[in-house]
Design a protein around this motif. Structure first.
Motif, short mmCIF file in Angstrom:
data_model
loop_
_atom_site.label_atom_id
_atom_site.label_comp_id
_atom_site.label_asym_id
_atom_site.label_seq_id
_atom_site.Cartn_x
_atom_site.Cartn_y
_atom_site.Cartn_z
N VAL A 1 0.85 -1.19 0.00
CA VAL A 1 0.00 0.00 0.00
C VAL A 1 0.89 1.24 0.00
O VAL A 1 1.85 1.32 0.74
CB VAL A 1 -0.93 0.00 1.23
CG1 VAL A 1 -1.74 1.28 1.30
CG2 VAL A 1 -1.85 -1.21 1.19
N LYS A 2 0.56 2.23 -0.82
CA LYS A 2 1.38 3.42 -0.95
C LYS A 2 0.95 4.55 -0.02
O LYS A 2 1.74 5.42 0.30
CB LYS A 2 1.37 3.93 -2.40
CG LYS A 2 1.99 2.95 -3.36
CD LYS A 2 3.47 2.78 -3.07
CE LYS A 2 4.09 1.80 -4.04
NZ LYS A 2 5.30 1.21 -3.57
N ALA A 3 -0.31 4.59 0.40
CA ALA A 3 -0.76 5.68 1.26
C ALA A 3 -1.87 5.19 2.18
O ALA A 3 -2.77 4.47 1.75
CB ALA A 3 -1.26 6.84 0.42
N PRO A 4 -1.83 5.60 3.43
CA PRO A 4 -2.90 5.22 4.36
C PRO A 4 -4.18 6.02 4.09
O PRO A 4 -4.13 7.16 3.64
CB PRO A 4 -2.32 5.58 5.73
CG PRO A 4 -1.35 6.67 5.45
CD PRO A 4 -0.79 6.38 4.08
N GLU A 5 -5.27 5.41 4.38
CA GLU A 5 -6.56 6.08 4.28
C GLU A 5 -6.80 6.83 5.60
O GLU A 5 -6.25 6.46 6.64
CB GLU A 5 -7.68 5.05 4.06
CG GLU A 5 -7.59 4.33 2.73
CD GLU A 5 -7.78 5.26 1.55
OE1 GLU A 5 -8.62 6.18 1.64
OE2 GLU A 5 -7.06 5.09 0.56
N PRO A 6 -7.63 7.87 5.58
CA PRO A 6 -7.92 8.58 6.83
C PRO A 6 -8.40 7.65 7.94
O PRO A 6 -8.01 7.80 9.09
CB PRO A 6 -9.00 9.59 6.43
CG PRO A 6 -8.73 9.85 4.98
CD PRO A 6 -8.26 8.52 4.43
N SER A 7 -9.22 6.67 7.59
CA SER A 7 -9.72 5.74 8.61
C SER A 7 -8.59 4.93 9.24
O SER A 7 -8.65 4.59 10.43
CB SER A 7 -10.78 4.81 8.02
OG SER A 7 -10.21 4.04 6.97
N ASP A 8 -7.55 4.64 8.48
CA ASP A 8 -6.39 3.92 9.03
C ASP A 8 -5.73 4.75 10.13
O ASP A 8 -5.32 4.23 11.17
CB ASP A 8 -5.36 3.62 7.94
CG ASP A 8 -5.89 2.68 6.87
OD1 ASP A 8 -6.73 1.81 7.21
OD2 ASP A 8 -5.48 2.83 5.71
#
Length: 142
Positions: free
Chosen positions: A13-20
């Protein structure tokens, strides 16, 4: 966050989601104010060594070189000594910030004792990195 980073690295995964980020414990208000999110790979010993050896004015080693030069002290180094510092910094797991802490530990006493002395050269060697107090006494005794 280290666990989250490990999961991203293993899944590609290249970028976390806000929920992460929220699930990792950050406040909603803070996450909403972070417009860009990305996953970072940890710096290797070679990366840290490269940062120290760069001539960039923001390199912590360049800053020490310039500080000693202001007192007419020429700072030079062995690559193996810098590698030892990079390995110590890498063990902290804090990235390039750990370089500053490790260099401070090596140079702290030199920065206070050498200006105003007759010492005009300081070479960073394995001995200096492993036993800075002994090397400082040796330099000042000459």
């Amino acid at each position: 966050f280290e666990q989250l980073s490990s999961v991203y690295a293993s899944e590609g995964v290249k970028a976390p989601e806000p929920s992460d980020l929220i699930n990792a414990g950050l406040l909603h208000e803070f996450v909403g104010r972070v417009p860009i999110r990305c996953a970072l790979e940890p710096l290797s010993v070679d990366h840290l060594l490269s940062i120290m050896e760069s001539d960039s004015e923001i390199s912590p080693l360049t800053q020490y070189r310039d500080m000693f030069a202001a007192h007419a002290i020429d700072l030079s180094w062995d690559t193996e000594a810098l590698r030892t510092i990079a390995e110590r910094a890498h063990a902290h797991g804090l990235g390039a910030r750990a370089l500053v802490a490790e260099l401070d530990a090596v140079f702290r006493e030199f920065a206070f004792a050498l200006p105003g002395s007759s010492v005009t050269e300081l070479k960073v060697t394995e001995d200096l990195v492993s036993k800075p107090e002994e090397e400082l006494r040796r330099l000042l005794a000459v």
